[in-house]
Design an enzyme around this catalytic site. Structure first.
Site, short mmCIF file in Angstrom:
data_model
loop_
_atom_site.label_atom_id
_atom_site.label_comp_id
_atom_site.label_asym_id
_atom_site.label_seq_id
_atom_site.Cartn_x
_atom_site.Cartn_y
_atom_site.Cartn_z
N VAL A 81 -16.53 -17.11 -23.32
CA VAL A 81 -15.76 -17.19 -22.07
C VAL A 81 -14.66 -16.14 -22.27
CG1 VAL A 81 -14.30 -18.61 -20.59
CG2 VAL A 81 -16.31 -19.62 -21.71
N PRO A 82 -14.85 -14.95 -21.72
CA PRO A 82 -14.09 -13.76 -22.14
C PRO A 82 -12.65 -13.68 -21.63
CG PRO A 82 -15.59 -13.17 -20.38
CD PRO A 82 -15.85 -14.62 -20.71
N CYS A 83 -11.80 -14.55 -22.14
CA CYS A 83 -10.38 -14.52 -21.77
C CYS A 83 -9.71 -13.22 -22.23
CB CYS A 83 -9.67 -15.74 -22.31
SG CYS A 83 -9.87 -16.02 -24.08
N HIS A 84 -10.32 -12.53 -23.20
CA HIS A 84 -9.75 -11.26 -23.67
C HIS A 84 -9.83 -10.17 -22.61
CE1 HIS A 84 -14.06 -11.04 -24.64
NE2 HIS A 84 -13.94 -9.73 -24.48
#
Length: 156
Positions: A124-127
């Site tokens: 889950v690409p919060c970056h």
């Protein structure tokens, strides 16, 4: 709950989950000892597919993940996390853009908090979320890891 440690190019990552799906993917940055609840059982086989996909991601061979997820959070947090999964590999979005995407354009700060509480890093690409000024802003695992991931994806 099962867990395993995935050795990544930027340090060990804790994977945890159960039959419902993956619940945690967390960098173990700076931790000398891995501490998990006594009830958790180490099981590398359970995470074989997630580990394979993470390995391919770090090799630059995988742009989207296909593993069953079961993050725990509020409905608002889950709506933010679902929006994060829609950010394409190699692209970024601002907190404000995510707020608009979930139909709550004034919630950029709340989006930032939900982003910070994302329990499933990378997948889950919060970056991929940056500040309104286009600069890298807060990342629970540190800006150095955020920058590494964005450079890996070619967006930094």
């Amino acid at each position: 709950m099962y867990y395993a440690i995935f050795e990544s190019p930027i340090g060990p990552i804790l994977l945890a989950g159960d039959e419902e799906g993956l619940k945690y993917v967390n960098f173990m940055k700076g931790k000398k000892k891995i501490e998990v609840p006594d009830s958790w059982v180490e099981n590398e086989e359970f995470f074989r597919e997630a580990s394979r996909q993470l390995e391919a991601y770090f090799a630059g061979e995988l742009k989207s993940f296909d593993v069953k997820l079961a993050p725990e959070g509020t409905e608002f947090q889950k709506s933010v996390w679902n929006a994060l999964k829609e950010i394409p590999y190699g692209e970024t979005r601002t907190y404000g853009e995510i707020a608009k995407n979930i139909g709550n354009p004034k919630a950029s700060r709340a989006v930032g908090l939900a982003n910070n509480r994302n329990p499933i890093a990378i997948i889950v690409p919060c970056h991929r979320v940056i500040g309104a000024n286009g600069k890298l802003t807060g990342y629970a695992s540190g800006l150095d890891i955020k920058e590494f991931l964005l450079k890996l994806e070619g967006s930094c």
